[in-house]
Design a protein around this motif. Structure first.
Motif, PDB file in Angstrom:
ATOM      1  N   UNK A 161       1.008  -1.263   0.419  1.00 23.25           N
ATOM      2  CA  UNK A 161       0.093  -0.187   0.476  1.00 23.25           C
ATOM      3  C   UNK A 161       0.672   1.373  -0.361  1.00 23.25           C
ATOM      4  N   UNK A 162       2.110   1.436   0.582  1.00 26.18           N
ATOM      5  CA  UNK A 162       2.803   2.448   0.422  1.00 26.18           C
ATOM      6  C   UNK A 162       4.156   2.577  -0.586  1.00 26.18           C
ATOM      7  N   UNK A 163       4.532   1.132  -1.773  1.00 25.67           N
ATOM      8  CA  UNK A 163       5.406   1.508  -2.146  1.00 25.67           C
ATOM      9  C   UNK A 163       4.819   2.285  -3.357  1.00 25.67           C
ATOM     10  N   UNK A 164       6.380   2.837  -3.579  1.00 30.35           N
ATOM     11  CA  UNK A 164       6.204   4.173  -4.391  1.00 30.35           C
ATOM     12  C   UNK A 164       5.828   5.861  -3.974  1.00 30.35           C
ATOM     13  N   UNK A 165       5.293   5.331  -3.094  1.00 28.95           N
ATOM     14  CA  UNK A 165       5.801   6.585  -1.763  1.00 28.95           C
ATOM     15  C   UNK A 165       6.126   7.434  -0.893  1.00 28.95           C
ATOM     16  N   UNK A 166       6.282   5.808  -0.271  1.00 30.48           N
ATOM     17  CA  UNK A 166       7.422   6.441   1.080  1.00 30.48           C
ATOM     18  C   UNK A 166       8.591   5.128   1.137  1.00 30.48           C
ATOM     19  N   UNK A 167       9.146   5.769   1.917  1.00 33.27           N
ATOM     20  CA  UNK A 167      10.841   5.840   1.623  1.00 33.27           C
ATOM     21  C   UNK A 167      11.764   5.513   2.731  1.00 33.27           C
ATOM     22  N   UNK A 168      12.115   4.820   2.956  1.00 37.85           N
ATOM     23  CA  UNK A 168      13.046   3.960   4.068  1.00 37.85           C
ATOM     24  C   UNK A 168      14.110   4.424   3.786  1.00 37.85           C
ATOM     25  N   UNK A 169      14.538   4.856   4.875  1.00 37.40           N
ATOM     26  CA  UNK A 169      16.498   5.334   5.153  1.00 37.40           C
ATOM     27  C   UNK A 169      16.878   5.493   6.670  1.00 37.40           C
ATOM     28  N   UNK A 170      18.346   5.784   6.667  1.00 39.59           N
ATOM     29  CA  UNK A 170      19.100   5.321   7.610  1.00 39.59           C
ATOM     30  C   UNK A 170      20.127   6.429   7.803  1.00 39.59           C
ATOM     31  N   UNK A 171      20.476   7.069   9.051  1.00 36.19           N
ATOM     32  CA  UNK A 171      21.649   7.107   9.207  1.00 36.19           C
ATOM     33  C   UNK A 171      22.888   7.011  10.187  1.00 36.19           C
ATOM     34  N   UNK A 177      25.481   6.796  11.475  1.00 28.19           N
ATOM     35  CA  UNK A 177      26.645   7.695  12.260  1.00 28.19           C
ATOM     36  C   UNK A 177      25.333   8.409  13.189  1.00 28.19           C
ATOM     37  N   UNK A 178      23.626   8.541  13.104  1.00 26.93           N
ATOM     38  CA  UNK A 178      23.106   9.521  13.866  1.00 26.93           C
ATOM     39  C   UNK A 178      22.001   8.630  14.558  1.00 26.93           C
ATOM     40  N   UNK A 179      22.952   6.692  14.231  1.00 23.64           N
ATOM     41  CA  UNK A 179      21.363   6.207  15.373  1.00 23.64           C
ATOM     42  C   UNK A 179      19.526   6.211  14.808  1.00 23.64           C
ATOM     43  N   UNK A 180      19.950   6.516  13.126  1.00 25.65           N
ATOM     44  CA  UNK A 180      18.105   6.704  13.427  1.00 25.65           C
ATOM     45  C   UNK A 180      17.745   6.492  11.420  1.00 25.65           C
ATOM     46  N   UNK A 181      16.164   6.301  11.319  1.00 23.54           N
ATOM     47  CA  UNK A 181      15.832   5.719  10.581  1.00 23.54           C
ATOM     48  C   UNK A 181      14.858   6.591  10.492  1.00 23.54           C
ATOM     49  N   UNK A 182      14.916   6.886   9.005  1.00 19.38           N
ATOM     50  CA  UNK A 182      13.546   7.769   8.458  1.00 19.38           C
ATOM     51  C   UNK A 182      12.941   7.201   7.538  1.00 19.38           C
ATOM     52  N   UNK A 183      11.118   7.823   7.636  1.00 17.14           N
ATOM     53  CA  UNK A 183      10.510   7.939   7.122  1.00 17.14           C
ATOM     54  C   UNK A 183       9.795   8.162   6.257  1.00 17.14           C
TER      55      UNK A 183
END
Length: 112
Positions: free
Chosen positions: A59-69, A71-77
């Motif tokens: 349902x979110x493919x093509x619209x949402x992107x998960x990524x990470x940093x 060095x900051x122990x951080x995951x983004x959406x």
């Protein structure tokens, strides 16, 4: 003990964008995002797998992107083209070999 702190939720109109962040208290390989809409079960949105690849709900493919940093122990959406059905509480999840940890959740509301 892993602590996860989410941020970035809010109210947005349909078609808009939001970016969620999840900061972990230390580096964990397997991290991802889940959501729970009112009256529904918690479901996978996007995650990094143990092998380092990504997995998305259809349902979110093509619209949402998960990524990470790392060095900051951080995951983004990054959430684009949001729809009212994306409304819910979004939770960050981190998994070690021993157990899973959950954040406190951040509310995302998409108005039509």
């Amino acid at each position: 003990q892993v602590q996860l702190v989410e941020s970035g939720g809010g109210l947005v109109q349909a078609g808009g964008s939001l970016r969620l962040s999840c900061v972990a208290s230390f580096s964990i390989n397997v991290m991802g995002w889940y959501r729970q809409a009112p009256g529904k079960q918690r479901e996978l949105v996007a995650t990094f797998t143990r092998g380092g690849s990504t997995n998305y709900a259809d349902s979110v493919k093509g619209r949402f992107t998960i990524s990470r940093n790392n060095a900051k122990n951080t995951v983004y959406l990054q959430m684009n083209s949001l729809k009212p059905e994306d409304t819910g509480v979004y939770y960050c999840k981190a998994e070690t070999y021993a157990r899973a940890y959950w954040g406190q959740g951040t509310q995302v509301t998409v108005s039509s």
